[in-house]
Design an enzyme around this catalytic site. Sequence first.
Site, mmCIF file in Angstrom:
data_model
loop_
_atom_site.group_PDB
_atom_site.id
_atom_site.type_symbol
_atom_site.label_atom_id
_atom_site.label_comp_id
_atom_site.label_asym_id
_atom_site.label_seq_id
_atom_site.Cartn_x
_atom_site.Cartn_y
_atom_site.Cartn_z
ATOM 1 N N GLU A 136 8.329 0.100 -6.384
ATOM 2 C CA GLU A 136 6.481 0.276 -5.138
ATOM 3 C C GLU A 136 7.357 0.754 -4.136
ATOM 4 O O GLU A 136 8.973 0.913 -3.321
ATOM 5 C CB GLU A 136 7.335 -1.743 -5.218
ATOM 6 C CG GLU A 136 6.506 -1.976 -3.360
ATOM 7 C CD GLU A 136 6.957 -3.181 -2.834
ATOM 8 O OE1 GLU A 136 7.581 -4.235 -3.540
ATOM 9 O OE2 GLU A 136 6.521 -3.616 -2.029
ATOM 10 N N ASP A 161 10.312 -5.215 -4.025
ATOM 11 C CA ASP A 161 10.977 -6.220 -2.749
ATOM 12 C C ASP A 161 10.608 -7.462 -2.832
ATOM 13 O O ASP A 161 10.453 -8.157 -4.454
ATOM 14 C CB ASP A 161 9.970 -6.537 -1.824
ATOM 15 C CG ASP A 161 10.505 -4.922 -0.792
ATOM 16 O OD1 ASP A 161 11.164 -3.429 -1.167
ATOM 17 O OD2 ASP A 161 9.438 -4.731 -0.465
ATOM 18 N N ASP A 191 10.784 -10.012 -1.520
ATOM 19 C CA ASP A 191 9.440 -10.977 -1.078
ATOM 20 C C ASP A 191 7.556 -11.644 -1.871
ATOM 21 O O ASP A 191 8.114 -10.980 -2.859
ATOM 22 C CB ASP A 191 9.721 -10.776 0.565
ATOM 23 C CG ASP A 191 8.835 -9.154 0.200
ATOM 24 O OD1 ASP A 191 8.328 -8.726 -0.839
ATOM 25 O OD2 ASP A 191 8.433 -8.632 1.303
ATOM 26 N N ASP A 196 4.963 -10.272 -0.658
ATOM 27 C CA ASP A 196 4.698 -8.838 -0.578
ATOM 28 C C ASP A 196 4.980 -8.487 -2.623
ATOM 29 O O ASP A 196 4.528 -8.532 -3.298
ATOM 30 C CB ASP A 196 4.727 -7.695 -0.265
ATOM 31 C CG ASP A 196 3.069 -7.825 0.890
ATOM 32 O OD1 ASP A 196 2.828 -9.099 0.767
ATOM 33 O OD2 ASP A 196 3.415 -7.450 1.932
#
Length: 646
Positions: free
Chosen positions: A434, A512, A514, A516
């Site tokens: 990403e 990541d 998280d 997102d």
Amino acid sequence: MSEEANKNNYSADSIQALEGMEHVRMRPSMYIGDVGVRGLHHLVYEVVDNSIDEALAGHCDTIDVTINEDNSITTKDNGRGIPVEIHKKEGVSALEVVMTKIGAGGKFDKDSYKVSGGLHGVGVSCVNALSDHLHAYVHRDGKVWEQEYEKGKPLYPVKSTGETDFRGTVVTFRPDPTIFQQTLEYNYDTLASRMRELSYLNKGITIKLTDKRNKDKEGNDVEEIFHSEEGLKEFVKFLDASRSPIIGDVISMEGEKNDIPVEVAMIYNDSYAENLHSYVNNINTHEGGTHLSGFRRGLTSTLKKYADASGMLDKLKFEIAGDDFREGLTAIISVKVQEPQFEGQTKTKLGNREVTSAVSQAVSEMLENYLEENPNDAKIIVQKVILAAQARHAAKKAREMVQRKSVMSIGGLPGKLSDCSEQDPALCEVFLVEGDSAGGTAKQGRDRMFQAILPLRGKILNVEKAMHHKVFENEEIKNIFTALGVTIGTEEDSKALNLSKLRYHKVVIMCDADVDGSHISTLILTFFFRYMKELIEAGHIYIAAPPLYLVKKGAKKQYAWNDDQRDMIMKEFGESSKIQRYKGLGEMNAEQLWDTTMNPEFRTMRKVTIDNLAEADRVFSMLMGDEVPPRREFIEKNAVYANIDA
Ligand code: 0RA
């Protein structure tokens, strides 16, 4: 051994039985597929299938499945109870025969309506052989009968232990830890989704699942009851809950053609995806087969006939293809076949020729009636088909562009790909990363010998809601196709992916840790699920697991992947240890990323697998569909990876 010899030689026969049970223990994978998570759960399905058989024969309507505190399983049904009288041929109680003879299967009566019977149809004796302890209780004719076994061997002859008003069979088994070395822990969601599926496939039966290991807010055992009055019709509604229907109601039928019971339910929604799920004797036939061909044939011919007669196709400049009739279609086909022949790589493709015409006829009749009686819906469906045909032409052009690019050698690879030097795809890995900045870190941190990096910019296209040609026109998706080197068949009926040119055997999604990041990995996974399912099925897709925390004290430092680990390390380090929470890959330097997430020696990656196709389909449509609330709830509850195994 001949029949004659058999009759007079009980002891020789029981030796044979013992050998059969020994064989199951020696080669368990031959009987239950594997001895990992799947095999462990398969034991439950095997026993429950016997109860479902009782239900299909009309003798049982309630099945209880309990996960006990020690991860043993208890199943209870209100069927006829396994017979207990002395089995003439074997000279022992029929219960003992059912429990200790491989292939006895349970039903001695050939005429009985037995069509369920598990993926491998191996029977409850197999479960017994693979359990370090099993306790069977039979309630029959007012009496309770019992027998216990260790690793499949009876501990005592079947005995009567009391009186009862109940009728049925209760079995408690504890999987043998020496066989199931990977894990003994049952996954509630896995069992729940299978029990839900079974309740839709066999309407009217009540299946209760109880988990004694976990309590709800009131302190009661976690428990769910699965029951469907409308069967497949409700199943389709359940699967399509997050999609918007374009016709009034689910079209459904049930009937029998040439002695083959056929059940079908279908609906059209406003998406572009085709979701066909087919079952034979309650087994999901991932690879399709003759029943699915029959469905396709019946659907295409009936709709085509109707569309031709309606005059709506008159101005169309090109032929309508079979695919066009299935865009936005969600359907389930369930047949019961007395002697199914399973073919294909995973033995989930129905081979019986006679089934095609049975299903095709049944579907044609059902649809003709429906179209006749619902002219408005009929018009909507034909319009949708025409749109699909037009879009297909556009998609074909776009796809040919991708293909032309991927045929080219190095020159055709995406500019953003940092390739590895190794040539053997079996040794190569590609990380889909990403963002460009994390991509840069990964590029520095990798072992360039066998690890390639493909950075993806921001959010990739949500394929769940995009038309096919938009998908093939998308820059990031084109990059994935060309980097991986896979192409798509263009033949009707063989949209299959060509994996022979796959350039990396490990495709790792690295995002990541998280919200997102998990959204982005879900988008990428959705793309793989809808457009490259074969890659998932062949076990090529992985999800990288970057650590969540770094715990430091002086020169000592250690990474943690979850809160428990973090707390343990903090305890070990003692007072004044410091925690750093990684919010994204960007917070790690190249060396840290290599050490924790990319180095094959230390990393933990999760291989993406699909347990239950129908459930995966529903989850993806929910996660990526229009309705936000169920998605949010699901992401919060499951952190996205519900269907992903270690
Ligand atoms: C053999 C014969 C019959 C039923 C069963 C086995 C049977 C097996 C299981 C396993 C779990 N629950 C079960 N319920 C029944 C036919 C019985 C008869 O003819 O009376």
